[in-house]
Write a protein that holds these residues in place. Sequence first.
Motif, PDB file in Angstrom:
ATOM      1  N   PHE A 153       0.823  -1.211   0.000  1.00  0.00           N
ATOM      2  CA  PHE A 153       0.000   0.000   0.000  1.00  0.00           C
ATOM      3  C   PHE A 153       0.858   1.262   0.000  1.00  0.00           C
ATOM      4  N   ASN A 154       2.075   1.172   0.525  1.00  0.00           N
ATOM      5  CA  ASN A 154       2.962   2.338   0.432  1.00  0.00           C
ATOM      6  C   ASN A 154       3.345   2.564  -1.030  1.00  0.00           C
ATOM      7  N   SER A 155       3.569   1.472  -1.756  1.00  0.00           N
ATOM      8  CA  SER A 155       3.869   1.622  -3.186  1.00  0.00           C
ATOM      9  C   SER A 155       2.673   2.196  -3.927  1.00  0.00           C
ATOM     10  N   LEU A 156       1.492   1.723  -3.551  1.00  0.00           N
ATOM     11  CA  LEU A 156       0.276   2.248  -4.190  1.00  0.00           C
ATOM     12  C   LEU A 156       0.178   3.760  -3.955  1.00  0.00           C
ATOM     13  N   LEU A 157       0.524   4.181  -2.740  1.00  0.00           N
ATOM     14  CA  LEU A 157       0.483   5.615  -2.411  1.00  0.00           C
ATOM     15  C   LEU A 157       1.436   6.397  -3.322  1.00  0.00           C
ATOM     16  N   ILE A 158       2.652   5.872  -3.457  1.00  0.00           N
ATOM     17  CA  ILE A 158       3.652   6.582  -4.270  1.00  0.00           C
ATOM     18  C   ILE A 158       3.240   6.595  -5.748  1.00  0.00           C
ATOM     19  N   GLU A 159       2.730   5.450  -6.212  1.00  0.00           N
ATOM     20  CA  GLU A 159       2.519   5.289  -7.649  1.00  0.00           C
ATOM     21  C   GLU A 159       1.214   5.885  -8.186  1.00  0.00           C
ATOM     22  N   ASN A 160       0.153   5.876  -7.355  1.00  0.00           N
ATOM     23  CA  ASN A 160      -1.177   6.100  -7.956  1.00  0.00           C
ATOM     24  C   ASN A 160      -1.348   7.513  -8.502  1.00  0.00           C
ATOM     25  N   LYS A 161      -2.064   7.579  -9.601  1.00  0.00           N
ATOM     26  CA  LYS A 161      -2.300   8.868 -10.272  1.00  0.00           C
ATOM     27  C   LYS A 161      -3.740   9.312 -10.060  1.00  0.00           C
ATOM     28  N   LYS A 162      -4.375   8.747  -9.044  1.00  0.00           N
ATOM     29  CA  LYS A 162      -5.784   9.068  -8.778  1.00  0.00           C
ATOM     30  C   LYS A 162      -5.930   9.952  -7.537  1.00  0.00           C
ATOM     31  N   ARG A 229     -10.290  12.410   9.094  1.00  0.00           N
ATOM     32  CA  ARG A 229     -10.624  13.851   9.047  1.00  0.00           C
ATOM     33  C   ARG A 229      -9.476  14.701   8.512  1.00  0.00           C
ATOM     34  N   ALA A 230      -8.224  14.217   8.691  1.00  0.00           N
ATOM     35  CA  ALA A 230      -7.051  15.046   8.352  1.00  0.00           C
ATOM     36  C   ALA A 230      -6.963  15.291   6.844  1.00  0.00           C
ATOM     37  N   LYS A 231      -6.693  16.561   6.497  1.00  0.00           N
ATOM     38  CA  LYS A 231      -6.512  16.886   5.074  1.00  0.00           C
ATOM     39  C   LYS A 231      -5.259  16.207   4.545  1.00  0.00           C
ATOM     40  N   LYS A 232      -4.199  16.304   5.385  1.00  0.00           N
ATOM     41  CA  LYS A 232      -2.943  15.638   5.029  1.00  0.00           C
ATOM     42  C   LYS A 232      -2.592  14.661   6.140  1.00  0.00           C
ATOM     43  N   PRO A 233      -3.140  13.457   6.124  1.00  0.00           N
ATOM     44  CA  PRO A 233      -2.866  12.519   7.222  1.00  0.00           C
ATOM     45  C   PRO A 233      -1.418  12.054   7.192  1.00  0.00           C
ATOM     46  N   LYS A 234      -0.950  11.582   8.359  1.00  0.00           N
ATOM     47  CA  LYS A 234       0.385  10.968   8.385  1.00  0.00           C
ATOM     48  C   LYS A 234       0.305   9.657   7.615  1.00  0.00           C
ATOM     49  N   LEU A 235       1.457   9.144   7.189  1.00  0.00           N
ATOM     50  CA  LEU A 235       1.458   7.846   6.498  1.00  0.00           C
ATOM     51  C   LEU A 235       1.147   6.726   7.473  1.00  0.00           C
ATOM     52  N   SER A 236       1.536   6.925   8.732  1.00  0.00           N
ATOM     53  CA  SER A 236       1.452   5.836   9.692  1.00  0.00           C
ATOM     54  C   SER A 236       1.151   6.391  11.092  1.00  0.00           C
TER      55      SER A 236
END
Length: 273
Positions: A153-162, A229-236
């Motif tokens: 899922f970390n890779s998905l975060l880095i890669e996704n264009k959505k 709720r966070a606009k920019k949540p932490k990764l972990s």
Amino acid sequence: MRTKTYVITGATSGIGAGLIKELAEDNVIFAGYRNQAKAEELSSLGVFPFYIDYAKPETILPAINSIKSKCTKIDTLVNIAGCVVAGPVEKIEMSEIRRQFDVNVFGHLEFTKGLLDILTGGKIINVSSMASYGIFPYISPYCASKKCLDMFFNSLLIENKKNIQVVSIKPGVIATPLWGKSIEENAKYLNSCSDYEREMDFLINNAKKNETSGLSADEVVKVIMKADRAKKPKLSYTVGRDAFAASLISLLPQELLNNIIKLGIKIRMKKSG
Ligand SMILES: NC(=O)c1ccc[n+]([C@@H]2O[C@H](COP(=O)([O-])OP(=O)(O)OC[C@H]3O[C@@H](n4cnc5c(N)ncnc54)[C@H](OP(=O)(O)O)[C@@H]3O)[C@@H](O)[C@H]2O)c1
């Protein structure tokens, strides 16, 4: 007024059931179940239940299709479903290790991949575990599965264009039925494991203790809500002091870490008789 649309797996017990209670009144929720009786409980809360059993991968696509037939946009997908396969590596059958990965990793991946097109701009929140830090012997399938889940899922975060955000929640010990289920599901190894009898007794006693002494599931629900709720949540996010401590000691060199773990287990086994 219904505000957001959530898809939640593992919604029928423990942390997932707590999250449903928190969200059901004000939101549209699609919630996964394995047992029909639990589907009725979910319906009574105003939630749309869907059948999914990650140990039966053929149930995943119908679940995706059922959600998509009723919904065109998901705000947050919360992947909570999980189980624990425990025992010494040398004794656990490969079929059990595969089941662990089907339920805790491949199921979530396949399900999430099937929903990505209606998750654009949304959030994926995974309930991983402090086990993802990989320092707990005799539950290595569980640890490896959670680490693997986080990696994919970390890779998905880095890669996704959505523009999809991905968050990993890593609880420590939480008092839920997971522990009792783990004793039942792994009875074969825990109750008669030649060469490892003392270690398995320790594991059983520990699981029994955890089922009552852990933090409340509500503590995890609070952190899931914070990340949501966070606009920019932490990764972990870790939940509990034990998880935070695990995150820190996992930074030590592996050899030193292994010696600390061995010593820790020896001391704890001695204390528990
Ligand atoms: N409890 C802890 O100490 C702890 C700590 C760290 C992380 N976690 C993680 O938190 C998550 C939730 O666990 P919990 O503590 O709330 O345990 P729980 O009460 O046992 O809940 C687990 C949920 O996953 C579902 N599930 C289990 N196997 C499944 C399968 N094959 N297919 C689909 N769904 C399945 C269960 O369904 P049923 O109701 O039908 O059993 C239940 O809804 C898990 O991913 C777990 O690894 C728990």
